[in-house]
Write an enzyme that holds these catalytic residues in place. Structure first.
Site, PDB file in Angstrom:
ATOM      1  CG  HIS A  11      -1.961   1.071   1.145  1.00 26.74           C
ATOM      2  ND1 HIS A  11      -1.693   2.378   1.450  1.00 26.74           N
ATOM      3  CD2 HIS A  11      -3.254   1.034   0.745  1.00 26.74           C
ATOM      4  CE1 HIS A  11      -2.787   3.100   1.254  1.00 26.74           C
ATOM      5  NE2 HIS A  11      -3.746   2.309   0.823  1.00 26.74           N
ATOM      6  CD  GLU A  44      -5.686   1.311  -2.833  1.00 24.06           C
ATOM      7  OE1 GLU A  44      -6.838   1.037  -2.530  1.00 24.06           O
ATOM      8  OE2 GLU A  44      -4.782   1.463  -1.997  1.00 24.06           O
TER       9      GLU A  44
HETATM   10  O1  13P Z   1      -6.192   3.378   0.615  1.00 22.79           O
HETATM   11  C1  13P Z   1      -7.329   3.011   0.358  1.00 22.79           C
HETATM   12  C2  13P Z   1      -7.671   1.573   0.391  1.00 22.79           C
HETATM   13  O2  13P Z   1      -6.506   0.833   0.494  1.00 22.79           O
HETATM   14  C3  13P Z   1      -8.397   3.953   0.032  1.00 22.79           C
HETATM   15  O3  13P Z   1      -8.645   4.789   1.109  1.00 22.79           O
HETATM   16  P1  13P Z   1      -9.859   5.805   1.015  1.00 22.79           P
HETATM   17  O4  13P Z   1     -11.033   5.050   0.439  1.00 22.79           O
HETATM   18  O5  13P Z   1     -10.108   6.253   2.434  1.00 22.79           O
HETATM   19  O6  13P Z   1      -9.414   6.929   0.121  1.00 22.79           O
END
Ligand code: 13P
Length: 268
Positions: free
Chosen positions: A106, A178
């Site tokens: 992440h 992401e």
């Molecule tokens: O990092 C995330 C999931 O791993 C996303 O976070 P948010 O949905 O709070 O932006």
């Protein structure tokens, strides 16, 4: 592994560093109760929940009757099986506490804890070695997006983490794209237009090989349906909007209706 064979949509949440044990227990108990009462919610959806390590075993206990509907995951695990690694937990320990999936790479771990591409590769292998699914997170910072280099950047992250895996191993890997600028309270959701090219690139390179490619970053109940329609998006990985059970259930409903429609198209 008890996964819904026909699942066409993944909807999961990481609780990141939130929730006491009591809060985690309440959420998981409520989720189990709802899924038992309304099994259709996960007919066309593979749900997953990734609590903090402290709550893994308790959430596993609460979800024991809905294990076929919800995958339990850990937010991180070390690549070694055991040893002098103060403060870490291993994949076998996460599995012992009930995890069947390990989140890896992440952007918060890459940024704050020095997780490099090499480390993500080691962790992917550790998860696979023990029969758990790696959930590899990739994403570029705003500066890379602005330089028009997002696709190269994320493909390099995926390539580095998955290099050398055979097709059976790749088939158990989940990838979550992401973009860093889209995550968290300072992020803004990426638009469908912004996501088209990165998902097309991921789909071309890995879509047919990995189990699923998900989107994450400021997903909420208003944008989820549209995000699921983007070609190459197999599901959503959600933070804040799923930290309350009602919010997560709402997202599962959106996923279920998307999954049903998608399945209808495939069947027809
Ligand atoms: O990092 C995330 C999931 O791993 C996303 O976070 P948010 O949905 O709070 O932006």
């Amino acid at each position: 592994m008890g996964l819904a064979a026909t699942s066409s949509c993944w909807i999961g949440t990481s609780w990141k560093m939130t929730k006491t044990l009591a809060e985690a227990r309440r959420y998981a108990a409520g989720l189990a109760e709802t899924l038992q009462a309304r099994p259709e919610l996960t007919d066309a959806v593979q749900a997953f929940v990734i609590p903090p390590h402290t709550a893994l075993a308790e959430v596993d206990r609460q979800l024991q009757h809905v294990q076929a509907q919800v995958l339990l995951g850990a937010q991180n695990a070390h690549w070694e099986d055991a040893g002098a690694w103060t403060g870490e937990i291993s994949v076998p320990q996460a599995a012992d506490a009930g995890a069947r999936l390990i989140e890896i790479g992440h952007s918060e771990r890459r940024e704050h804890f020095g997780e490099t591409v090499e480390i993500t590769a080691l962790k992917v292998r550790a998860a696979l070695r023990h029969g758990l699914r790696p959930l590899l997170c990739v994403g570029e910072p705003a500066s890379v997006r602005d330089a028009d280099e997002a696709e190269e950047f994320i493909l390099a992250q995926v390539r580095g983490a998955l290099a050398g895996l055979d097709s059976a191993q790749l088939a158990r890997v989940l990838v979550a794209y992401e973009p860093i600028w889209a995550i968290g309270e300072h992020g803004r959701p990426a638009t469908a237009q912004e996501l088209a090219a990165p998902f097309a690139a991921l789909d071309r390179a890995y879509g047919a090989q990995v189990e699923a490619v998900l989107y994450g970053g400021s997903v909420n109940q208003d944008n989820a349906a549209e995000l699921l329609e983007i070609p190459g998006v197999d599901g959503l990985f959600v933070g804040r909007s799923a930290w309350g059970l009602d919010g997560y259930l709402e997202l599962l409903k959106i996923g279920a209706s998307h999954g049903r429609a998608h399945r209808g198209r495939l069947d027809g």
